[in-house]
Write an enzyme that holds these catalytic residues in place. Sequence first.
Site, PDB file in Angstrom:
ATOM      1  N   TYR A 139       3.141  12.465  34.854  1.00  0.00           N
ATOM      2  CA  TYR A 139       3.948  13.014  35.925  1.00  0.00           C
ATOM      3  C   TYR A 139       4.952  12.234  36.559  1.00  0.00           C
ATOM      4  O   TYR A 139       6.221  12.524  36.577  1.00  0.00           O
ATOM      5  CB  TYR A 139       2.760  13.859  36.988  1.00  0.00           C
ATOM      6  CG  TYR A 139       3.847  14.583  38.174  1.00  0.00           C
ATOM      7  CD1 TYR A 139       4.113  15.802  37.767  1.00  0.00           C
ATOM      8  CD2 TYR A 139       3.688  14.315  39.337  1.00  0.00           C
ATOM      9  CE1 TYR A 139       4.679  16.512  38.897  1.00  0.00           C
ATOM     10  CE2 TYR A 139       4.312  14.907  40.558  1.00  0.00           C
ATOM     11  CZ  TYR A 139       4.882  16.024  40.096  1.00  0.00           C
ATOM     12  OH  TYR A 139       5.770  16.905  40.986  1.00  0.00           O
TER      13      TYR A 139
ATOM     14  N   TYR B  21      -6.638   9.132  41.259  1.00  0.00           N
ATOM     15  CA  TYR B  21      -5.294   8.180  41.041  1.00  0.00           C
ATOM     16  C   TYR B  21      -5.412   7.396  39.765  1.00  0.00           C
ATOM     17  O   TYR B  21      -6.407   6.605  39.538  1.00  0.00           O
ATOM     18  CB  TYR B  21      -5.254   7.388  42.232  1.00  0.00           C
ATOM     19  CG  TYR B  21      -4.269   6.381  42.432  1.00  0.00           C
ATOM     20  CD1 TYR B  21      -3.553   5.663  41.563  1.00  0.00           C
ATOM     21  CD2 TYR B  21      -3.426   6.269  43.594  1.00  0.00           C
ATOM     22  CE1 TYR B  21      -2.428   4.785  41.614  1.00  0.00           C
ATOM     23  CE2 TYR B  21      -2.560   5.532  44.104  1.00  0.00           C
ATOM     24  CZ  TYR B  21      -1.661   4.688  42.853  1.00  0.00           C
ATOM     25  OH  TYR B  21      -0.920   3.988  43.246  1.00  0.00           O
TER      26      TYR B  21
END
Lengths: 380, 140
Positions: free
Chosen positions: A325, A277
């Site tokens: 993204y 993450y």
Amino acid sequence: MTGVAIVGAAETTELGRIPHLSQIQLHADAALNTLADAGLKPSDIDGVATAGATPTDIVHYLGITPRWVDGTSVGGCSFMLHVRHAVAAILAGQADTVLITHGESGRSGVGRGGYRGGGGSSLAGQFEGPYGGMGPTTMFTIGVLRYMKDYGLTHEQLASVAVVQREWAGRNPRASWRDPITVDDVFASRMIAYPFHKLECCLVTDGGGALILTKAERAGDFPQPPVHILGTGESVETPMVSQMQDLRSSRAFRVAGGEAMRTAGITHSDVDHMMVYDAFAHLPIWGLEDLGFVARGEAGPFIAEGNTRPGGALPLNTNGGGLSYMHSGMYGMYALQESVRQMRGTAPAQVEGAEVSLCLGVGGMFAASGCIVMGTAATA
Amino acid sequence: MAELKPRSLPEPTPETQHFWDGTRAGEIRLQRCRDCGAIYFPPRPFCPECGSRDVEVFVASGRGSLLSYVINHRPHPSFDGPYAIAVVKLDEGPTLLSNIVDCPQTPDALVLDMPLEVVFAEQNETITLPLFRPANGGAS
Ligand SMILES: [Zn+2]
């Protein structure tokens, strides 16, 4: 293997800027896409987990009658914890088919509601609030200068995290930012909170995603190849980044990652694909070191030298990550989705032959972590 | 320069009141466990190391060093930016978040591990914040 598999996984139909959908509809859009992916209807679901909304909101909206719910909400890695809890519940017979949902109008703020930030009487409100912090950009990042001095991480190496992930994003048609960048482009982007430039901070976008889990022995009843849950881990440390045991390392990463690898029965060399993450560029560095993939101080050079880029030894954040993204606020769901795609063999930037994926999430600002190890049918 | 808004201020609780009373009196008050000796922060009426409720408040030196920081470049209504947000390591061991004053807010001036000393910045009748400056009076 745990005996539980992911048999449904999908994101919202759109990602990025979605002002025509409210936050709960982003949950629902992702859930409906995931149900379709698994060939199921809402009435087939008997367990629901979510964060950012309550399980009550979700079951009412989708028309589900659950016999198991989990509203664990520890920030962006909550969905990793939901996976872990769902595995336990399914194995205990408390639920057969669990739906985990995420939706967040992080950019457009439509129907966002809810409670954000700490009040003036919380410990963070009293002992961090007065000093001018402006959320994650100034607080998540605060330990990096300490790390740089102690371990020799350079500004160029930190910037290379963003450069490498943009390379992956270029191979993902749904990524928000796809044009190649250089270290100099990172340095030329606006200073947000020294030493972090804009391109070293995550996007702010809208989107959602969902997962469906059930017993692995049922997995043959579903249209998609099952993705097996091999191991899971979770932990939490502190709500205040200034009170971390060590600014240069996350205790929650160490505990959750170690537990996930132990329960999966794997070693580092078994991991073919990895997600960490990345709300900011330093998180993959912390993740690689805290989970023992490289020694202290080696993750910066490891990334800068190309080991995590396409064709590298350890493909990392292959969707482009939160830096390129998408990042709605609780990004963990998108990291899980990319691990599922890689294990199904359907990722736009597919890692050839990958059979084991490790997915590490963070919640708050190193406050929490969840880690999931997934595998293909060959690993089960 | 535009007028700055007041900072977000702490709302003390029963367990933290002694700390905020201390800053008003010009003291950093930490806590120490009488059972295991641990010194800890933020305030709570038990020891986070061993769980003992037998703890005491003591006056700390007010000295520390610069452990880490960022320099925020985005506008904040209470700060004339860019400004540093710093983690200070107190000589007694605990860390706390603060700002560094009497010092240019630049990477060249803000050197990690530089010695710091507390200065007390009154915000209103009840709240005084502990800020830090380079030791020896803030000469830079
Ligand atoms: Zn003690």
